[in-house]
Write an enzyme that holds these catalytic residues in place. Sequence first.
Site, short mmCIF file in Angstrom:
data_model
loop_
_atom_site.label_atom_id
_atom_site.label_comp_id
_atom_site.label_asym_id
_atom_site.label_seq_id
_atom_site.Cartn_x
_atom_site.Cartn_y
_atom_site.Cartn_z
N ASP A 223 -8.35 9.46 8.52
CA ASP A 223 -8.86 8.98 7.27
C ASP A 223 -10.09 8.21 7.62
OD1 ASP A 223 -8.17 7.86 4.59
OD2 ASP A 223 -8.16 6.01 5.35
N GLU A 294 -11.90 13.24 7.66
CA GLU A 294 -12.49 12.79 6.30
C GLU A 294 -13.71 12.05 6.38
OE1 GLU A 294 -11.34 10.37 2.44
OE2 GLU A 294 -11.05 9.55 4.50
C1 BGC Z 1 -8.23 7.99 1.45
C2 BGC Z 1 -8.14 7.04 0.28
C3 BGC Z 1 -8.01 5.58 0.96
C4 BGC Z 1 -8.98 5.08 1.49
C5 BGC Z 1 -8.78 4.01 2.44
C6 BGC Z 1 -9.46 7.48 1.81
O1 BGC Z 1 -10.47 8.13 2.09
O2 BGC Z 1 -8.23 9.30 1.11
O3 BGC Z 1 -6.86 7.59 -0.50
O4 BGC Z 1 -7.83 4.77 -0.20
O5 BGC Z 1 -9.40 6.13 2.58
O6 BGC Z 1 -7.98 4.25 3.42
#
Ligand code: BGC
Length: 571
Positions: A223, A294
């Site tokens: 994340d 991500e």
């Molecule tokens: C996740 C989100 C989340 C954020 C903070 C992101 O990129 O996919 O759902 O709110 O990170 O953790």
Amino acid sequence: MTLAALTPDLVAHRPDTRTEWWRHAVIYQVYPRSFADASGDGIGDLPGVTARLDHLVELGVDAVWLSPFYRSPQADAGYDVADYRDVDPLFGTLADADALVARAHELGLRVIVDLVPNHTSDEHAWFQAALAAGPGSPERARYHFRDGKGEHGELPPNNWESIFGGPAWTRTTDPDGTPGQWYLHLFDSKQPDLDWDNPEVHAEFADVLRFWLDRGVDGFRVDVAHGMVKAPGLPDWDGHVAMIDGSDGSHAVDDVDGSGNHGPMFDQEGVHEIYRAWRRILDTYDGDRAMVTEAWVEPLSRLARYVRPDEAHQSFNFAFLAAGWHAPSLRRVITASYEANDAVGAPTTWVLSNHDVVRHASRMGLDDPTHRPNGIGHGDEQPDAGLGLQRARAASLLMLGLPGSAYVYQGEELGLPDHTALDDDLREDPAFFRTGGAERGRDGCRVPLPWEGDAPGLGFSPTGATWLPQPAEWADLAVDRQRGREGSTYELYRAALRLRRDENLGAGGLQWLDSPAREHVLAFRNGGVVVLANLDDVDVALPLDAEVLLASGPLADGVLPAATTAWLRLP
Ligand code: BGC
């Protein structure tokens, strides 16, 4: 217009003979609170997922990515983790997690779990200890605590904004009731950012990784993978923080050649050292454990730095998601994606929907299908559902014909749109509250799945309870209504995934095909399959000798209609 004369053009990607599963996998994202509920409380859980894994086998995917199910106060639907080594009682127990992984493996599915290293919950033991220990303590040094500016420390330490809206700093209160230091949170105030300059943080996450690898998971989705390391001194920055330009409703800038400048909180050199360390850990385990980042980073060449041979295995390709429904933009993004990833030997990934964006069946029904609002609600422009679904099916069939690895977000195989008329008083996304409702937030793409058209709660839960209401028209989109129904979106995905496997499309190559219709139609060859996607609103004539293997909508009289993709065999 006609496609009669398709001529070979640029070879954008060559076939890949490497066999690690993650290079070509189709990975299905399960959002546990909305997938299937076994306990009956209206919130999905791990036993619910396990009981429905057969659906994923029937669909034909290779792996599952589970969004967070760890112990959490759920201030950001589980992306605020209070204990990385335990399951939240909402979702079950550690034994349920073990059972899920075991059953998935029995069924031949890999399992990737979410790792949230940028921030913890404010209810994590470390943050509670930091509050108790006070300024200058080693406990506070795990986070970004600072004195405020101004005569009495009443101003935040810098001018950063939270991605969810409002300031990125919250002031603490000392035990005697007086205002204390401030702490940094790029997201909600209940998600304090960890300080990755602190070796203790590195050691802790290395251990968390091993904890889940030892339990048998096949990898991690990381994340906010571009956010952990901040520029020294946390300098002021006047830019606007969004995960990527356009996620706040403005138009995407150029992800292919963009500046890559997202401020001192993103894409700092130091993050790469973290991935190198984690890669070394993963490599000590058997079975090709993998890591997908991500990272909302541009341009694509900069994103590819996350997937160099000694870093992560994959990165989500959000440039593809952001390219909308426009043939020249998609051609450019697809070509540039292969160029960037091939240069470092990494697979290119494809994604159209996830739990953070309006589902593509709704985005593509907007007047401007490249527009990406953060949620849609009462009073907003409502998508054209029919057109959105038609384009979404075409986009999905285009995506699944591309070599590399593809991500499918739960429910897109049913053609689900967002819930675009959710009452604001039912919303839970902190982004809605922190922007004073200016952004509707992400609840609309997180509505519980419809499994049985005639059951209460559409079969999501044995009691009929659902934590968000499902639109009435979803009954007809339920899995049981679509299964076996010719032309249903579910059967389209199944057929596409079967053909993708039989034709080995994931490991294939991509050669563009040119035609007089190139401004409207994307055409490429992947091995024995020619993929044609008509993105415009004009019909085009298909090559006369084409054998149609699969199409996203009805084809008649040798014509590829508007907003339709076909997979063909050409002599
Ligand atoms: C996740 C989100 C989340 C954020 C903070 C992101 O990129 O996919 O759902 O709110 O990170 O953790």
